[in-house]
Scaffold this active site. Structure first.
Site, PDB file in Angstrom:
ATOM      1  CD  GLN A   1       7.130   5.744   1.922  1.00  0.00           C
ATOM      2  OE1 GLN A   1       6.850   4.672   2.309  1.00  0.00           O
ATOM      3  NE2 GLN A   1       7.630   6.894   2.772  1.00  0.00           N
TER       4      GLN A   1
ATOM      5  CG  HIS B   1       4.657   4.749   5.521  1.00  0.00           C
ATOM      6  ND1 HIS B   1       4.713   5.406   6.875  1.00  0.00           N
ATOM      7  CD2 HIS B   1       4.212   5.584   4.544  1.00  0.00           C
ATOM      8  CE1 HIS B   1       4.445   6.653   6.500  1.00  0.00           C
ATOM      9  NE2 HIS B   1       4.232   6.797   5.340  1.00  0.00           N
TER      10      HIS B   1
ATOM     11  CG  ASP C   1      -0.921   9.567   1.212  1.00  0.00           C
ATOM     12  OD1 ASP C   1      -0.315   8.469   1.107  1.00  0.00           O
ATOM     13  OD2 ASP C   1      -1.898   9.528   2.100  1.00  0.00           O
ATOM     14  CB  SER C   2       4.285   9.175   2.519  1.00  0.00           C
ATOM     15  OG  SER C   2       3.122   8.507   3.336  1.00  0.00           O
ATOM     16  CB  ILE C   3       1.019   5.040   0.926  1.00  0.00           C
ATOM     17  CG1 ILE C   3       0.919   5.086   2.245  1.00  0.00           C
ATOM     18  CG2 ILE C   3       0.760   3.381   0.268  1.00  0.00           C
ATOM     19  CD1 ILE C   3      -0.308   4.679   3.024  1.00  0.00           C
TER      20      ILE C   3
END
Lengths: 242, 242
Positions: free
Chosen positions: A15, A191, A10-12
């Site tokens: 990024q 995050h 996912d976003s982790i």
């Protein structure tokens, strides 16, 4: 073709190539040996990840990745009563979705090293502060995630890894072993800070190195091996195999 | 297959995925659109880079990269009288080697965007300090590189870009426009600090964005486009084309 490590999450994961990011650190340490492929999808849960499986890991691929990190759960664990309710996936379904992702990759190639990573812990105060910084007085009072609920997802992730005999990283537990983990490792309660990213990259690289990745050969000669007068020698020896 | 950007160069490219690195910044900004492939070779000059051309850019490749950065010269410009004399390549040969690299890539695909990047400036005092920190009293007294000589290589790099109608980044000039560039942008008088990396990534991204790379489509739906009740809708629409 050079070996590939694929980072799926996912976003982790998405990024993870920002400054100090864990994905870039993995790409750096294995540069000239392995290509690191970024497949991070901000906001995704495991239910939505299933729609991508055949696109990201096509069964006809000639060269399956040597390793895949699977790093979901932070969104599955969003609470039904919070702002992320659309992302919520029940914990049992989360575990079964992870199992389907692993099985798909293992069908592609039994030799692919699959690493399961749990979601990081949640700092609820950090989440509240972040919501207020974004929405002011309009920020929701009910939490979007709790550390306890996310912990249940982390537990099932680790359980599945044990069932399937896969290496796993219990980020949820590991981070909480450190005093002040809330601000040290998390930027908005969820995050990762550069220090939080370093925890992930160290654990991932440890598993990869145990699997022998650091012993993989360089693609081309190190410059110290090149004879300035007869450079072709080093290249004739090493490039034949590439 | 997703479009690829390939970064071809010496140590300043190889190290570009370290924390704050310019390569990772490019990978981050185009994530979910383009894959960034790292092909950096510490210590290499353009003469040695020619040996890699057919391996890194095979002429039978089905999917040539959409863009390539070519970032050599820092080692070509090593002085014949210094510790890096093995790496020295005369400036005229440097220019012709660069031309051969460009022509090879353009033979692969006329549509590949080729960007030439000059070596950064040299801080001779920084080089001396670095040599002393490594070798103490045994550090060589004669410089391995000078800013003036490296400037001549930068000039030929830019001249070639003009001849061939390619975009280029004159890092040698650009960095020296800033007060205190010696310590601000260079960590050892040659390699880049995070601030120096940021100069490169900003310039590279500017050229890529002018070529329309930021308008490239995302591979899969943004999570905001996914209907929690009917997730398949968003995927059916967008995945058909992938």
């Amino acid at each position: 073709m050079r070996p590939q490590i694929l980072l799926f999450g996912d976003s982790i994961t998405q990024q993870s190539f920002r400054s100090g990011g864990w994905g870039a650190a993995v790409a750096d340490i294995y540069s000239r040996k392995v290509d690191v492929v970024l497949r991070g999808y901000g906001g995704y849960n495991t239910r939505w990840a299933l729609f991508l499986l055949h696109h990201i890991f096509p069964l006809v691929s000639a060269t399956p990745p040597v390793a895949v990190t699977i790093f979901f759960g932070a969104n599955d664990a969003a609470l039904l009563g919070g702002t992320g309710k659309k992302q919520h996936v029940p914990v049992n379904e989360y575990k079964e979705n992870l199992r389907r992702i692993v099985q798909h990759i293992k069908n592609l190639s039994r030799n692919t090293l699959v690493v399961l990573i749990t979601p990081p812990p949640i700092d609820q105060q950090g989440r509240r502060e972040f919501a207020r910084s974004q929405y002011g007085d309009k920020a929701s009072e009910s939490p979007d995630r709790t550390n306890e609920v996310t912990g249940a997802y982390a537990e099932e992730c680790v359980n599945l890894a044990k069932e399937l005999g896969l290496p796993s990283i219990n980020l949820w537990s590991k981070m909480q072993e450190n005093e002040g983990w809330q601000k040290k490792f998390l930027s908005d309660g969820l995050h990762l800070t550069p220090e939080g990213n370093a925890v992930v990259s160290q654990e991932v690289i440890k598993i990869f190195d145990e699997a022998g990745f650091s012993d993989l050969p360089y693609d081309f000669p190190q410059h110290s091996e090149i004879d300035g007068e007869n450079p072709e020698k080093a290249f004739l020896q090493q490039c034949a195999a590439v």
